[in-house]
Design a protein around this motif. Structure first.
Motif, PDB file in Angstrom:
ATOM      1  N   PHE A  18       0.840  -1.198   0.000  1.00 39.64           N
ATOM      2  CA  PHE A  18       0.000   0.000   0.000  1.00 39.64           C
ATOM      3  C   PHE A  18       0.878   1.252   0.000  1.00 39.64           C
ATOM      4  CE2 PHE A  18      -2.485   3.364   1.903  1.00 39.64           C
ATOM      5  CZ  PHE A  18      -3.727   3.230   1.287  1.00 39.64           C
ATOM      6  N   ALA A  19       1.892   1.261   0.849  1.00 37.94           N
ATOM      7  CA  ALA A  19       2.811   2.407   0.936  1.00 37.94           C
ATOM      8  C   ALA A  19       3.570   2.593  -0.377  1.00 37.94           C
ATOM      9  CB  ALA A  19       3.780   2.214   2.094  1.00 37.94           C
ATOM     10  N   ALA A  20       3.975   1.497  -0.992  1.00 36.68           N
ATOM     11  CA  ALA A  20       4.680   1.594  -2.275  1.00 36.68           C
ATOM     12  C   ALA A  20       3.776   2.209  -3.337  1.00 36.68           C
ATOM     13  CB  ALA A  20       5.163   0.216  -2.712  1.00 36.68           C
ATOM     14  N   GLY A  21       2.521   1.799  -3.368  1.00 34.76           N
ATOM     15  CA  GLY A  21       1.573   2.388  -4.309  1.00 34.76           C
ATOM     16  C   GLY A  21       1.398   3.875  -4.074  1.00 34.76           C
ATOM     17  N   ILE A  29       2.470  11.630 -10.203  1.00 33.28           N
ATOM     18  CA  ILE A  29       1.573  12.786 -10.349  1.00 33.28           C
ATOM     19  C   ILE A  29       2.350  14.091 -10.249  1.00 33.28           C
ATOM     20  CG2 ILE A  29      -0.310  14.074  -9.246  1.00 33.28           C
ATOM     21  CD1 ILE A  29      -1.467  11.290  -8.458  1.00 33.28           C
ATOM     22  N   LEU A  30       3.203  14.220  -9.259  1.00 34.12           N
ATOM     23  CA  LEU A  30       3.962  15.460  -9.087  1.00 34.12           C
ATOM     24  C   LEU A  30       4.907  15.715 -10.250  1.00 34.12           C
ATOM     25  CD1 LEU A  30       4.674  15.324  -5.252  1.00 34.12           C
ATOM     26  CD2 LEU A  30       2.908  16.632  -6.458  1.00 34.12           C
ATOM     27  N   MET A  31       5.546  14.664 -10.754  1.00 33.91           N
ATOM     28  CA  MET A  31       6.436  14.811 -11.895  1.00 33.91           C
ATOM     29  C   MET A  31       5.648  15.220 -13.141  1.00 33.91           C
ATOM     30  SD  MET A  31       9.056  12.076 -13.635  1.00 33.91           S
ATOM     31  CE  MET A  31       7.732  10.961 -14.050  1.00 33.91           C
ATOM     32  N   CYS A  32       4.505  14.587 -13.367  1.00 38.98           N
ATOM     33  CA  CYS A  32       3.674  14.933 -14.525  1.00 38.98           C
ATOM     34  C   CYS A  32       3.168  16.370 -14.445  1.00 38.98           C
ATOM     35  CB  CYS A  32       2.500  13.972 -14.648  1.00 38.98           C
ATOM     36  SG  CYS A  32       2.945  12.325 -15.190  1.00 38.98           S
ATOM     37  N   LYS A  33       2.768  16.792 -13.245  1.00 37.54           N
ATOM     38  CA  LYS A  33       2.301  18.174 -13.077  1.00 37.54           C
ATOM     39  C   LYS A  33       3.436  19.158 -13.358  1.00 37.54           C
ATOM     40  CE  LYS A  33      -1.407  19.095 -11.196  1.00 37.54           C
ATOM     41  NZ  LYS A  33      -2.603  19.581 -11.887  1.00 37.54           N
ATOM     42  N   LYS A  34       4.631  18.860 -12.861  1.00 34.27           N
ATOM     43  CA  LYS A  34       5.783  19.749 -13.062  1.00 34.27           C
ATOM     44  C   LYS A  34       6.163  19.837 -14.538  1.00 34.27           C
ATOM     45  CE  LYS A  34      10.454  20.639 -11.403  1.00 34.27           C
ATOM     46  NZ  LYS A  34      10.284  21.947 -10.840  1.00 34.27           N
ATOM     47  N   LEU A  35       6.107  18.710 -15.236  1.00 33.77           N
ATOM     48  CA  LEU A  35       6.473  18.666 -16.651  1.00 33.77           C
ATOM     49  C   LEU A  35       5.301  18.972 -17.575  1.00 33.77           C
ATOM     50  CD1 LEU A  35       8.736  15.470 -16.579  1.00 33.77           C
ATOM     51  CD2 LEU A  35       9.464  17.876 -16.575  1.00 33.77           C
ATOM     52  N   GLU A  36       4.149  19.266 -16.996  1.00 27.18           N
ATOM     53  CA  GLU A  36       2.930  19.594 -17.725  1.00 27.18           C
ATOM     54  C   GLU A  36       2.518  18.482 -18.697  1.00 27.18           C
ATOM     55  OE1 GLU A  36       3.439  23.490 -19.407  1.00 27.18           O
ATOM     56  OE2 GLU A  36       3.657  24.413 -17.426  1.00 27.18           O
ATOM     57  N   ILE A  37       2.614  17.248 -18.225  1.00 30.60           N
ATOM     58  CA  ILE A  37       2.188  16.096 -19.001  1.00 30.60           C
ATOM     59  C   ILE A  37       0.683  15.893 -18.754  1.00 30.60           C
ATOM     60  CG2 ILE A  37       2.426  13.592 -19.254  1.00 30.60           C
ATOM     61  CD1 ILE A  37       5.370  13.953 -18.402  1.00 30.60           C
ATOM     62  N   LYS A  38      -0.047  15.594 -19.812  1.00 35.51           N
ATOM     63  CA  LYS A  38      -1.498  15.411 -19.696  1.00 35.51           C
ATOM     64  C   LYS A  38      -1.839  14.178 -18.869  1.00 35.51           C
ATOM     65  CE  LYS A  38      -2.778  17.611 -24.019  1.00 35.51           C
ATOM     66  NZ  LYS A  38      -3.483  17.446 -25.293  1.00 35.51           N
ATOM     67  N   HIS A  39      -2.963  14.227 -18.213  1.00 32.62           N
ATOM     68  CA  HIS A  39      -3.539  13.110 -17.450  1.00 32.62           C
ATOM     69  C   HIS A  39      -2.644  12.610 -16.316  1.00 32.62           C
ATOM     70  CE1 HIS A  39      -6.407  13.162 -20.694  1.00 32.62           C
ATOM     71  NE2 HIS A  39      -5.474  12.843 -21.566  1.00 32.62           N
ATOM     72  N   PRO A  40      -2.175  13.510 -15.465  1.00 32.53           N
ATOM     73  CA  PRO A  40      -1.268  13.080 -14.390  1.00 32.53           C
ATOM     74  C   PRO A  40      -1.910  12.108 -13.404  1.00 32.53           C
ATOM     75  CG  PRO A  40      -1.986  15.320 -13.997  1.00 32.53           C
ATOM     76  CD  PRO A  40      -2.463  14.931 -15.372  1.00 32.53           C
ATOM     77  N   TYR A  41      -3.208  12.228 -13.183  1.00 34.72           N
ATOM     78  CA  TYR A  41      -3.871  11.370 -12.197  1.00 34.72           C
ATOM     79  C   TYR A  41      -4.047   9.952 -12.743  1.00 34.72           C
ATOM     80  CZ  TYR A  41      -4.480  15.940 -10.276  1.00 34.72           C
ATOM     81  OH  TYR A  41      -4.224  17.193  -9.802  1.00 34.72           O
ATOM     82  N   LEU A  42      -4.404   9.859 -13.995  1.00 34.49           N
ATOM     83  CA  LEU A  42      -4.507   8.546 -14.625  1.00 34.49           C
ATOM     84  C   LEU A  42      -3.131   7.869 -14.645  1.00 34.49           C
ATOM     85  CD1 LEU A  42      -6.059   6.402 -16.221  1.00 34.49           C
ATOM     86  CD2 LEU A  42      -5.551   7.712 -18.287  1.00 34.49           C
ATOM     87  N   LEU A  43      -2.111   8.632 -14.998  1.00 33.17           N
ATOM     88  CA  LEU A  43      -0.754   8.072 -15.028  1.00 33.17           C
ATOM     89  C   LEU A  43      -0.266   7.699 -13.636  1.00 33.17           C
ATOM     90  CD1 LEU A  43       0.845  10.428 -17.696  1.00 33.17           C
ATOM     91  CD2 LEU A  43       0.231   8.018 -17.965  1.00 33.17           C
ATOM     92  N   GLY A  44      -0.664   8.471 -12.630  1.00 29.01           N
ATOM     93  CA  GLY A  44      -0.281   8.148 -11.258  1.00 29.01           C
ATOM     94  C   GLY A  44      -0.851   6.819 -10.809  1.00 29.01           C
ATOM     95  N   PHE A  45      -2.131   6.623 -11.065  1.00 29.73           N
ATOM     96  CA  PHE A  45      -2.758   5.348 -10.700  1.00 29.73           C
ATOM     97  C   PHE A  45      -2.191   4.203 -11.525  1.00 29.73           C
ATOM     98  CE2 PHE A  45      -6.204   2.210 -11.323  1.00 29.73           C
ATOM     99  CZ  PHE A  45      -6.201   1.700 -10.039  1.00 29.73           C
ATOM    100  N   ALA A  46      -2.013   4.441 -12.823  1.00 27.55           N
ATOM    101  CA  ALA A  46      -1.477   3.397 -13.704  1.00 27.55           C
ATOM    102  C   ALA A  46      -0.070   2.989 -13.282  1.00 27.55           C
ATOM    103  CB  ALA A  46      -1.475   3.870 -15.155  1.00 27.55           C
ATOM    104  N   SER A  47       0.740   3.956 -12.895  1.00 28.20           N
ATOM    105  CA  SER A  47       2.112   3.625 -12.489  1.00 28.20           C
ATOM    106  C   SER A  47       2.130   2.764 -11.228  1.00 28.20           C
ATOM    107  CB  SER A  47       2.948   4.891 -12.297  1.00 28.20           C
ATOM    108  OG  SER A  47       2.466   5.662 -11.224  1.00 28.20           O
ATOM    109  N   ALA A  48       1.238   3.041 -10.293  1.00 29.22           N
ATOM    110  CA  ALA A  48       1.148   2.210  -9.090  1.00 29.22           C
ATOM    111  C   ALA A  48       0.678   0.798  -9.444  1.00 29.22           C
ATOM    112  CB  ALA A  48       0.199   2.845  -8.072  1.00 29.22           C
ATOM    113  N   THR A  49      -0.277   0.718 -10.360  1.00 31.30           N
ATOM    114  CA  THR A  49      -0.781  -0.584 -10.794  1.00 31.30           C
ATOM    115  C   THR A  49       0.328  -1.399 -11.458  1.00 31.30           C
ATOM    116  OG1 THR A  49      -2.990   0.326 -11.102  1.00 31.30           O
ATOM    117  CG2 THR A  49      -2.492  -1.743 -12.246  1.00 31.30           C
ATOM    118  N   PHE A  50       1.052  -0.776 -12.376  1.00 27.54           N
ATOM    119  CA  PHE A  50       2.130  -1.477 -13.067  1.00 27.54           C
ATOM    120  C   PHE A  50       3.279  -1.829 -12.128  1.00 27.54           C
ATOM    121  CE2 PHE A  50       0.289   0.517 -16.988  1.00 27.54           C
ATOM    122  CZ  PHE A  50      -0.179  -0.674 -17.520  1.00 27.54           C
ATOM    123  N   ALA A  51       3.516  -0.999 -11.129  1.00 30.03           N
ATOM    124  CA  ALA A  51       4.544  -1.325 -10.138  1.00 30.03           C
ATOM    125  C   ALA A  51       4.166  -2.586  -9.366  1.00 30.03           C
ATOM    126  CB  ALA A  51       4.752  -0.152  -9.177  1.00 30.03           C
TER     127      ALA A  51
END
Length: 92
Positions: A18-21, A29-51
Motif C-alpha cells: 500500500f505504501a509503495a503504491g 503525479i507530481l512529476m507529470c504536473k511539473k512537466l505539464e504532461i497530460k492526465h497526471p492522475y490517470l498516469l499516477g494510478f497506472a504507475s502504481a498498478t504497473f509497479a
C-alpha cells in the motif's frame, strides 16, 4: 471498496505494498504536473498498478511468493493517493 475486505490489513506485507503504491503514484503525479504532461492522475494510478504487477512478475521469476492481494494493496495505495491529491489540488 469490495477489495478492501479480501485481505487482512494486519499483514505487514500488504501495508508495505500500500505504501509503495502511495509513493509511486504521488511521485508520478507530481512529476507529470511539473512537466505539464497530460492526465497526471490517470498516469499516477497506472504507475502504481504497473509497479504492483511488475513486483509480482519479479517474484514469480525469482521464486518468491506471488500474491494477487499484493497487487491489490499496491493499487489501493495508488488509488487512494491519486483521488486524495486530485481533491486537494483540483477541487478549488
Amino acid at each position: 471498496m469490495i477489495f478492501l475486505t479480501t485481505f487482512t490489513w494486519s499483514q505487514s506485507d500488504k501495508l508495505y505494498h500500500f505504501a509503495a503504491g502511495t509513493v509511486v503514484s504521488t511521485s508520478t503525479i507530481l512529476m507529470c504536473k511539473k512537466l505539464e504532461i497530460k492526465h497526471p492522475y490517470l498516469l499516477g494510478f497506472a504507475s502504481a498498478t504497473f509497479a504492483g504487477i511488475g513486483k509480482e512478475i519479479l517474484d514469480k521469476k525469482t521464486g518468491g511468493d506471488v500474491d494477487f492481494h499484493d497487487i491489490e494493496a499496491t493499487m489501493w495505495g495508488g488509488y487512494i493517493t491519486t483521488f486524495s491529491i486530485y481533491i486537494i489540488i483540483e477541487d478549488k
